[in-house]
Design a protein around this motif. Structure first.
Motif, mmCIF file in Angstrom:
data_model
loop_
_atom_site.group_PDB
_atom_site.id
_atom_site.type_symbol
_atom_site.label_atom_id
_atom_site.label_comp_id
_atom_site.label_asym_id
_atom_site.label_seq_id
_atom_site.Cartn_x
_atom_site.Cartn_y
_atom_site.Cartn_z
ATOM 1 N N ALA A 64 0.866 -1.044 -0.568
ATOM 2 C CA ALA A 64 0.047 0.085 -0.329
ATOM 3 C C ALA A 64 1.066 1.041 0.088
ATOM 4 C CB ALA A 64 -1.042 -0.224 1.122
ATOM 5 N N GLU A 65 1.602 0.618 0.475
ATOM 6 C CA GLU A 65 3.069 2.494 0.917
ATOM 7 C C GLU A 65 3.402 2.774 -0.588
ATOM 8 O OE1 GLU A 65 5.328 -1.058 2.063
ATOM 9 O OE2 GLU A 65 3.336 -0.300 2.917
ATOM 10 N N TYR A 67 2.143 2.577 -3.846
ATOM 11 C CA TYR A 67 1.116 3.758 -4.527
ATOM 12 C C TYR A 67 0.940 5.056 -4.578
ATOM 13 C CZ TYR A 67 -1.573 -0.872 -5.586
ATOM 14 O OH TYR A 67 -2.471 -1.780 -5.472
ATOM 15 N N SER A 68 1.847 5.505 -3.868
ATOM 16 C CA SER A 68 1.999 6.583 -4.604
ATOM 17 C C SER A 68 3.337 7.151 -4.713
ATOM 18 C CB SER A 68 2.050 7.505 -2.424
ATOM 19 O OG SER A 68 2.937 7.576 -1.424
ATOM 20 N N GLY A 79 0.049 4.170 -8.021
ATOM 21 C CA GLY A 79 -1.024 3.973 -8.170
ATOM 22 C C GLY A 79 -2.515 4.964 -9.079
ATOM 23 N N SER A 113 -8.421 8.149 -5.848
ATOM 24 C CA SER A 113 -7.846 7.586 -4.374
ATOM 25 C C SER A 113 -6.465 6.709 -4.643
ATOM 26 C CB SER A 113 -8.729 6.320 -4.426
ATOM 27 O OG SER A 113 -8.549 5.328 -3.249
ATOM 28 N N THR A 114 -5.945 6.850 -2.599
ATOM 29 C CA THR A 114 -5.015 6.409 -3.108
ATOM 30 C C THR A 114 -5.165 4.930 -2.227
ATOM 31 O OG1 THR A 114 -4.216 7.738 -1.150
ATOM 32 C CG2 THR A 114 -3.503 8.495 -3.047
ATOM 33 N N ASP A 115 -6.088 4.539 -1.541
ATOM 34 C CA ASP A 115 -6.098 3.612 -0.288
ATOM 35 C C ASP A 115 -6.469 2.538 -2.059
ATOM 36 O OD1 ASP A 115 -8.488 1.458 -0.385
ATOM 37 O OD2 ASP A 115 -7.565 2.359 1.905
ATOM 38 N N LYS A 116 -5.357 1.547 -1.601
ATOM 39 C CA LYS A 116 -4.885 0.416 -2.479
ATOM 40 C C LYS A 116 -5.728 -0.655 -2.757
ATOM 41 C CE LYS A 116 -2.581 -4.432 -1.917
ATOM 42 N NZ LYS A 116 -1.152 -5.087 -1.712
ATOM 43 N N ALA A 117 -6.797 -0.715 -1.828
ATOM 44 C CA ALA A 117 -7.973 -1.752 -1.922
ATOM 45 C C ALA A 117 -9.090 -1.139 -2.772
ATOM 46 C CB ALA A 117 -9.135 -2.197 -0.649
ATOM 47 N N LYS A 118 -9.088 0.110 -2.901
ATOM 48 C CA LYS A 118 -9.856 1.089 -3.642
ATOM 49 C C LYS A 118 -9.776 1.118 -4.996
ATOM 50 C CE LYS A 118 -12.766 4.387 -0.152
ATOM 51 N NZ LYS A 118 -12.883 5.238 0.340
#
Length: 192
Positions: A64-65, A67-68, A79, A113-118
């Motif tokens: 997740a970290e 993704y940016s 992401g 979004s930057t949220d991995k799941a989203k």
């Protein structure tokens, strides 16, 4: 007598098979080229499926970290690349008249979004949308002329554009992953 009956039955069988093979297909039957698994449409869908499988696997394997992360400030982040593919999967079918889902902001999808799941969910839903847009396009309209950015093309070319766009950004995503120390899952067991 037995020989004459056998010859009569053989002739009847040949005539029956000839009639069946020469008769037009029923309305509910699809010609071989339109059946799932064959023809240009199916080949393009297989290419899209390959890109989809790999992009989603890579998105899931990316922490997740990351993704940016981006190689510099002039390009999309990891992401944003995934969301750019999603945006293309929604936008490209509009070229032949397929509307994106209600309420979807195509202009800002990359920043959604930057949220991995989203991001992964958006990517999956976008591929479902693109697949349905291709599967439901009438066969008779595949040669229809449409505007594709700077030139006139066909609906079929629009299908191919979805596949090439997804593969182009799959390559970008692989490069980003490698720069971040992430091994693509499908090559993890081999030569990395």
């Amino acid at each position: 007598m037995k020989r004459a009956l056998s010859l009569t039955l053989t002739c009847a069988l040949v005539l029956a098979l000839t009639a069946v093979l020469a008769s037009p297909a029923r309305a509910d039957e699809q010609p071989a080229a339109a059946k799932p698994g064959s023809g240009v449409r199916a080949e393009i869908l297989r290419q899209i499926g390959d890109a989809q499988e790999k992009l989603i696997a890579l998105a899931e394997a990316t922490p997740a970290e990351k993704y940016s992360w981006k190689p510099n400030d002039k390009v999309r982040s990891t992401g944003e690349v995934f969301l750019h593919v999603a945006g293309g999967n929604y936008f490209l079918p509009t070229l032949w008249g397929v509307k994106p889902p209600e309420g979807l902001d195509l202009r800002n999808i990359e920043k959604a979004s930057t949220d991995k799941a989203k991001v992964i969910d958006a990517l999956k839903k976008s591929f479902d949308h693109a697949r349905k847009a291709i599967e439901t396009a009438p066969e008779a309209e595949l040669d229809k002329t449409i505007k594709i950015f700077d030139h006139d093309g066909t609906v079929r070319e629009g299908f191919m554009l979805i596949a090439t766009h997804a593969h182009e950004h799959l390559g970008q995503s692989i490069a980003y992953a490698r720069m971040s120390g992430i091994v693509p899952p499908w090559s993890a067991g081999g030569g990395q």
